[in-house]
Design a protein around this motif. Structure first.
Motif, short mmCIF file in Angstrom:
data_model
loop_
_atom_site.label_atom_id
_atom_site.label_comp_id
_atom_site.label_asym_id
_atom_site.label_seq_id
_atom_site.Cartn_x
_atom_site.Cartn_y
_atom_site.Cartn_z
N LYS A 69 0.82 -1.21 0.00
CA LYS A 69 0.00 0.00 0.00
C LYS A 69 0.86 1.26 0.00
N LEU A 71 4.06 1.58 -1.06
CA LEU A 71 5.17 1.62 -2.00
C LEU A 71 5.07 2.76 -3.01
N THR A 72 3.87 2.99 -3.54
CA THR A 72 3.70 4.03 -4.56
C THR A 72 4.18 5.38 -4.03
N GLU A 94 4.47 -1.37 -14.32
CA GLU A 94 3.99 -0.02 -14.05
C GLU A 94 5.07 0.83 -13.39
N GLN A 95 5.85 0.20 -12.50
CA GLN A 95 6.92 0.95 -11.83
C GLN A 95 7.97 1.39 -12.85
N LYS A 188 -9.01 -14.05 -0.75
CA LYS A 188 -9.35 -14.23 -2.17
C LYS A 188 -8.26 -14.84 -3.03
N PRO A 385 -2.01 -4.70 -10.69
CA PRO A 385 -2.82 -4.62 -9.48
C PRO A 385 -4.33 -4.52 -9.72
N SER A 386 -4.76 -3.78 -10.73
CA SER A 386 -6.21 -3.58 -10.85
C SER A 386 -6.88 -4.81 -11.45
N ALA A 389 -6.73 -7.88 -9.00
CA ALA A 389 -7.72 -7.85 -7.93
C ALA A 389 -9.08 -8.32 -8.43
N VAL A 390 -9.38 -8.03 -9.70
CA VAL A 390 -10.65 -8.50 -10.25
C VAL A 390 -10.63 -10.02 -10.40
N ASP A 393 -11.35 -11.30 -7.08
CA ASP A 393 -12.77 -11.09 -6.76
C ASP A 393 -13.64 -12.17 -7.39
N LYS A 411 -15.91 -9.95 -16.68
CA LYS A 411 -15.43 -8.93 -15.74
C LYS A 411 -13.92 -8.76 -15.84
N LEU A 418 -9.85 -1.78 -19.51
CA LEU A 418 -9.76 -0.48 -18.84
C LEU A 418 -8.34 -0.16 -18.44
N ALA A 419 -7.59 -1.21 -18.10
CA ALA A 419 -6.25 -0.97 -17.56
C ALA A 419 -5.21 -0.84 -18.67
N ASN A 420 -5.55 -1.28 -19.89
CA ASN A 420 -4.53 -1.27 -20.94
C ASN A 420 -4.95 -0.51 -22.19
N ARG B 64 -7.14 8.77 -15.56
CA ARG B 64 -6.73 7.41 -15.25
C ARG B 64 -5.30 7.52 -14.76
N ASN B 66 -2.26 5.84 -11.88
CA ASN B 66 -1.92 4.79 -10.91
C ASN B 66 -1.16 5.34 -9.71
N TYR B 68 1.71 7.13 -9.85
CA TYR B 68 3.10 7.46 -10.15
C TYR B 68 3.17 8.72 -11.01
N ARG B 281 -5.76 -1.16 -5.52
CA ARG B 281 -5.62 -1.55 -6.92
C ARG B 281 -4.84 -0.52 -7.73
N GLN B 283 -5.56 2.45 -8.46
CA GLN B 283 -6.39 3.24 -9.38
C GLN B 283 -6.76 4.52 -8.63
#
Lengths: 420, 313
Positions: A69, A71-72, A94-95, A188, A385-386, A389-390, A393, A411, A418-420, B64, B66, B68, B281, B283
């Protein structure tokens, strides 16, 4: 006295600055809770300091969840740690994209470092052909089982080769009054192993890579719908311990150790956690603990040799002193990694460090991963991460019967788009 | 706290020095000095830690992002659209409304009833007040962990009670149909003591002679309660309803130790949803949109309520 004090302070400041300039400090942030492993880390740090006079290694610790949580924010602070833990996959991508991770390709190419690991290991920590981290250990998810409970139900684990065999075993165990499977559903991710493995057995590498490219309807395609349907077949038998949806992962490891269920689908790190969380602090002794590979599925293209697991390692953050990279070179060499392998802390990926593994289970896993043509990183790490998590879920929802297989796959695909 | 300030407003005297014609007040230069001295720290803190982050969250909610670097990918209202389409968010919103309903329908009447019983200075009332107020003093995380043990289907208190009757214990926190009910019980248990103390403070402001007069006139207990206690306790009740509703919207730290919003996201509240779907997540843009929705709901409620129901208090 009045003029003496400021001079003293100035002198002290100067001294501090001078000592800073001389000694590079490597801030090493780890998440290891096991005191034995942490002691091993501290020992490595001490020996590195001794071998490099003037360099200091400052060890910092954060608990797993808080680490993820924080790290960002942490990586964007001037006070950031220099060496951090990583699971690779989507978070690493992402990093790297955000430019907070140091490119260590040149260091890796020098001094024979590259030869210490297999190309596929390096690949896991490379983005666009550049190396951004060094993997340390590998893991595989397998079905663990309690030999006593299997004997009581007159079951032979060697006969569980297909998904139908597994469903049959579940029914046999239930008929014998034994809870078939233990799972930590509140977290989960232990349940997402089912959905991921079923997809791997169904479509193997080509299906996953096609989904990443958005072909065959991506993650809403047949492979992933089928994975959900097969998972539903299992969930419909109500195989899990009572209250599994409320059980956390450590709790469930304890329950398995206490003999509250016959099987558990988990990574090879289970035995340590089981011992720590069992009522008697031992759990199932090694000779009573068996394991078998995730079964094949009807009509599936994935061979039993495909493995699901992780490859965890270390990253150097942007702007860290070069000593940070040198520290990793030292820490992850065969000498040091052999110690970890010998003590059974984890399965090192450094070549020559696995021969010393003593625990038969770790030996097995090391061989499986080595032989595997397709070692899939955990979906929840791999997909970022996004999306991850789905996946978690929908896996929990599938187990609870609260989502239809096709809708679950949809889903995941929506989240991916959405993420890409 | 509430009744103290409420009654202070009605008392003529030093509290209203600025309205009194015969009192010119301190010299004007003094007031400016006071303003210059005392305003900046509060204003600075408020701007830095309240106003600015809120404005930033509003800005982020259109991206959108993340977390960073700085947000660059403008997506307009997409985050809000996704949010309203998301069934888990609707569950979270419903749960918030459920918490409000239970707080108003169960918690506050319970608190009021106990307050009426305990407001009189009789022997033993202090002990009971202390006991009922205890849950409120406990940290939310500690309370959540305690109740997680109570509800545990293997070793918990609840399991032991069931087992003593020879029944299979329920796994309330693991059952999507029951987990929210279990949380509501904890919410009522945790906060009724706070409202009880508010009411006791309010009750002690009511003039005893009114009750005496009512008794002489032959009013029964219900009539006394209905005609004297409730109307005179009005400002306190309105304030406690206000706290109760705002607190319900912001419920988070009891949820995390109890269920983390599970099983199957059936016990998320808006704030736990923000944390689980925004922060965890990565987001941040989406999470900010949740924050904005929550902010709008809370602010419009707070201002609306104050304007309509508390304008005389």
């Amino acid at each position: 006295m009045g003029s003496f004090q400021p001079k003293l302070i100035a002198a002290a400041l100067l001294l501090t600055v001078v000592s800073w300039a001389q000694a590079a400090t490597v801030r090493w942030l780890h998440i290891e809770q096991n005191p034995d492993v942490a002691a091993f880390y501290a020992d490595v740090a001490k020996r590195f300091e001794a071998a490099n006079p003037g360099t200091k290694v400052e060890m910092q610790f954060l608990e797993n969840e808080s680490f993820k949580k924080k790290l960002t924010t942490l990586l964007q602070s001037p006070d950031k740690p220099h060496v951090i833990y990583s699971w690779g996959g989507g978070v690493l991508r992402e990093q790297v994209k955000a430019g907070v991770i140091e490119d260590i390709t040149d260091a890796v190419n020098s001094g024979g470092w590259r030869d210490r690991l297999s190309p596929s290991s390096w690949n896991t920590y490379s983005v666009n052909g550049r190396v951004y981290g060094v993997p340390m250990n590998t893991s595989q998810v397998v079905f663990f089982y309690n030999k006593d409970l299997f004997a009581k139900a007159k079951l032979d684990a060697a006969n569980i080769k297909t998904w139908d065999d597994l469903l049959g075993a579940v029914k046999t165990l239930q008929a014998a009054g034994i809870t078939p499977i233990v799972a930590g559903g509140a977290d989960k991710w232990p349940l997402h192993f089912y959905w991921s493995y079923l997809a791997i057995r169904q479509g193997s590498r080509p299906a996953f890579e096609a989904a990443l490219r958005g072909e065959n309807k991506g993650f809403s395609g047949d492979t992933f719908v089928r994975a959900g349907e097969l998972f539903k077949q299992l969930a419909d038998l109500k195989p899990f311990q009572p209250g599994y949806l409320g059980a956390t992962w450590p709790q469930s490891a304890g329950q398995f150790g206490d003999g509250k269920g016959a099987m558990m689908l988990m990574g090879n790190w289970l035995p340590n956690a089981m011992a720590a969380n069992s009522a008697d602090k031992v759990g199932i002794p090694d000779d009573k603990l068996g394991w078998f590979a995730f079964p094949s599925v009807p009509g599936g293209k994935g061979p039993l040799e495909d493995t699901l697991g992780g490859m965890n390692g270390w990253l150097v953050t942007k702007g860290a002193p070069k000593e940070a990279t040198e520290f990793l070179r030292f820490f992850l060499d065969a000498t040091n990694q052999k110690i970890a392998g010998e003590k059974g802390f984890y399965i090192p990926v450094t070549k020559g460090a696995t021969e010393v593994l003593k625990r038969p289970m770790l030996k097995d896993v090391a061989r499986n991963v080595e032989r595997s043509n397709y070692h899939q990183l955990f979906y929840d790490q791999m997909l970022g991460p996004s999306v991850g998590a789905v996946v978690n879920d929908i896996s929990a929802d599938l187990a609870a019967g609260r989502v239809a297989p096709a809708e679950a796959a949809n889903k995941v695909q929506q989240a991916w788009q959405l993420a890409n | 706290m509430a009744s103290v300030s409420a009654s202070a407003w009605r008392v003529p005297g030093p509290a209203r020095w600025w309205r009194r014609a015969d009192d010119p007040g301190p010299p004007i230069g003094g007031r400016v000095a006071v303003l210059l001295l005392f305003l900046p720290p509060a204003l600075l803190l408020f701007t830095l830690f309240v106003a600015l982050p809120m404005a930033e969250a509003g800005w982020y909610s259109f991206f959108r992002w993340n977390g960073y670097g700085s947000p660059t990918e403008f997506v307009g209202l997409r985050n809000f659209r996704l949010l309203l389409d998301n069934s888990d968010f609707r569950t979270a919103l419903t749960n918030n409304l459920l918490i409000i309903a239970v707080s108003l329908a169960l918690q506050l009447p319970l608190a009021l009833g106990l307050a009426v019983l305990l407001a009189d200075r009789l022997r033993g009332t202090n002990g009971f007040r202390l006991i009922f107020f205890m849950p409120y003093v406990l940290a939310e995380i500690a309370a959540g962990l305690i109740w997680r043990f109570v509800y545990d289907g293997d070793y918990g208190l609840l399991a032991k009670i069931w087992q003593s009757f020879g029944a299979a214990p329920p796994q309330v926190l693991a059952d999507p149909d029951w987990a929210m009910t279990a949380i509501l019980v904890v919410v009522v248990w945790k906060y009724f003591g706070f409202h009880m103390i508010l009411y006791i403070a309010g009750l002690q402001q009511i003039d005893r002679s009114l009750y005496e007069a009512a008794r002489i006139d032959g009013a029964n207990a219900w009539q006394t309660f209905r005609r004297i206690t409730v109307p005179l306790l009005g400002p306190t009740i309105r304030l406690s309803v206000f706290f109760s509703i705002l607190g319900s919207f912001q419920l988070f730290d009891l949820i995390m130790p109890l269920t983390k919003g599970g099983p199957s996201n059936s016990t998320q509240t808006m704030v736990s949803y923000l944390y689980n779907f925004g922060v965890t997540r990565m987001q941040i843009g989406f999470g900010s949109a949740v924050g904005v929705v929550l902010f709008v709901i809370c602010v419009s409620f707070a201002f609306g309520y104050k304007r309509v129901l508390m304008r005389h208090d």
